[in-house]
Design a protein around this motif. Structure first.
Motif, mmCIF file in Angstrom:
data_model
loop_
_atom_site.group_PDB
_atom_site.id
_atom_site.type_symbol
_atom_site.label_atom_id
_atom_site.label_comp_id
_atom_site.label_asym_id
_atom_site.label_seq_id
_atom_site.Cartn_x
_atom_site.Cartn_y
_atom_site.Cartn_z
ATOM 1 N N THR A 13 -13.862 -1.509 2.372
ATOM 2 C CA THR A 13 -12.634 -1.070 1.699
ATOM 3 C C THR A 13 -12.947 -0.545 0.315
ATOM 4 O O THR A 13 -12.422 0.497 -0.114
ATOM 5 C CB THR A 13 -11.628 -2.237 1.599
ATOM 6 O OG1 THR A 13 -11.380 -2.751 2.905
ATOM 7 C CG2 THR A 13 -10.325 -1.777 0.966
ATOM 8 N N THR A 101 -3.288 7.699 1.832
ATOM 9 C CA THR A 101 -3.323 6.347 2.393
ATOM 10 C C THR A 101 -2.058 5.567 2.086
ATOM 11 O O THR A 101 -1.657 4.687 2.842
ATOM 12 C CB THR A 101 -4.550 5.586 1.848
ATOM 13 O OG1 THR A 101 -5.726 6.366 2.067
ATOM 14 C CG2 THR A 101 -4.714 4.234 2.516
ATOM 15 N N GLN A 104 -2.101 0.251 -1.316
ATOM 16 C CA GLN A 104 -3.031 -0.828 -0.992
ATOM 17 C C GLN A 104 -3.027 -1.789 -2.182
ATOM 18 O O GLN A 104 -3.073 -1.348 -3.328
ATOM 19 C CB GLN A 104 -4.458 -0.307 -0.772
ATOM 20 C CG GLN A 104 -4.602 0.685 0.364
ATOM 21 C CD GLN A 104 -6.026 1.188 0.493
ATOM 22 O OE1 GLN A 104 -6.901 0.506 1.003
ATOM 23 N NE2 GLN A 104 -6.261 2.400 0.009
#
Length: 390
Positions: A13, A101, A104
């Motif tokens: 990640t 994305t 996060q």
């Protein structure tokens, strides 16, 4: 049952965050509140609200419409109402948002200074302690009928289930009719943890032979379970078992020193911290050795404290070791074709963190990175120092 702590942010990640290159990447770092009184006052949420205002102001400088900015930041705004997030905190919260994305966020066992960063990449410098100089090591708990293996570092503690590869008790390695020649074995323990025997030494000799056979089988299984066999292996066991295992093992980096006592009866929640406290000097020593190496090479072309030279080398993959003064950041621009650096006083929409850039590029290309207090930097009054590969 004790559950081993997983890495707060997987390396894969982290690498995907490093690789991200797209406009309007948002990075936010805040400390979280672990005390009930602070949680009730919603102090961490107040920090995040202020960060959202800062980020919104910066995004508007990119000529985005107010409504577009609000829509874009809405996933972060929704975190303010996540009761479970704030009631079960870690020391810090890292938040990342990008157009591809989306949102996060990660609870991290590091207390962060509150800061925001908007650019065409993420700001990851505060997360580096998780991966650099954190000290990857392995912890092996052993007794005659108990085996556990963990992969660990300062912020990571993970059960590797060595029993899938090796015997988990002595009987599995030597058979259930072991100790046939022992005479008058008593279950009492002496200081070293070995059994007490009577006779002409036969029992103790047989006991050691059985343990050697057990540890050889265990050693073979460890080779299958351990990925990084250059990392130190720390043992948690009695003094008696430690001396035999160290003598028997073919693992090249069994640590000199161990956690004493029978691991079956230890409190597991303190195991991670106790093992890190014991092995941390090993990793501090590596840092000290690299500082000494810099000083030995100081008057050669293999070292530098010039920001332009270091950035150029980092981007070209020739930095072996990078030292970063950890209390400040350098903002500006770097032209790789001319090797020219412009230093600015603060973060602007047209510049970047040169410290973040140097650290990321060094790590991407296999170099070592150390964050040091001002007084420990190899070159006094400098922000970046580097040892080059050639």
């Amino acid at each position: 049952m004790y559950t081993a702590e997983k890495l707060p942010l997987l390396k894969t990640t982290f690498e995907s965050l490093m690789a991200k290159k797209i406009f309007h990447c948002v990075s936010i770092y805040i400390s979280m509140d672990k005390k009930g009184m602070q949680q009730n006052l919603h102090l961490a949420q107040a920090k995040l609200k202020n960060c959202l205002k800062e980020v919104s102001s910066v995004l508007l400088q990119y000529q985005l419409h107010q409504s577009d900015v609000e829509d874009y930041l809405e996933p972060i705004s929704q975190l303010l109402d996540r009761v479970d997030l704030w009631r079960n905190p870690s020391k810090g919260l890292a938040i990342f948002l990008d157009p591809e994305t989306g949102l996060q966020y990660f609870k991290i066992p590091i207390s962060f200074e509150t800061q925001t960063y908007v650019a065409n990449h993420f700001y990851l410098k505060p997360l580096f302690p998780i991966y650099i100089n954190d000290g990857t090591y392995y912890l092996l708990e052993i007794s005659r009928d108990y085996v556990k293996l963990y992969k660990a570092s300062r912020y990571h503690f993970e059960d590797l289930f060595v029993e899938d590869f090796a015997p988990k008790r002595l009987e599995e390695a030597v058979g259930f009719d072991y100790r046939p020649k022992m005479l008058q074995f008593r279950s009492g323990q002496n200081v070293g943890g070995a059994g007490v025997f009577h006779g002409h030494g036969e029992g103790k000799d047989d006991d050691k032979k059985e343990l050697v056979k057990f540890f050889r089988a265990l050693d073979k299984g460890l080779k299958k379970a351990i990925e990084n066999q250059n990392a130190p292996l720390l043992l948690a066991c009695t003094d008696y078992l430690y001396s035999i295992y160290k003598e028997t093992s073919t693992y090249k980096n069994v640590y000199d020193g161990h956690l004493g006592g029978d691991p079956e009866f230890k409190v597991k929640t303190s195991l991670h911290q106790d093992s890190w406290n014991l092995i941390e000097p090993h990793f501090t020593k590596i840092e000290s050795e690299m500082i000494l190496k810099f000083k030995e090479l100081y008057h050669t072309q293999k070292t530098s404290y010039e920001i332009g030279d270091i950035l150029s080398a980092a981007l070209n993959g020739t930095v072996d070791t990078l030292f970063i003064e950890n209390d400040t950041d350098i903002f500006g621009t770097f032209d790789i074709t001319s090797n020219k650096v412009r230093i600015d006083e603060s973060k602007e929409i047209s510049n970047t963190s040169l410290t973040n850039l140097a650290a990321l590029e060094t790590l991407k290309k296999g170099g070592k990175v150390f964050f040091l207090p001002t007084e420990d930097m190899p070159v006094e009054n400098s922000n970046l120092n580097a040892i080059f590969r050639y």
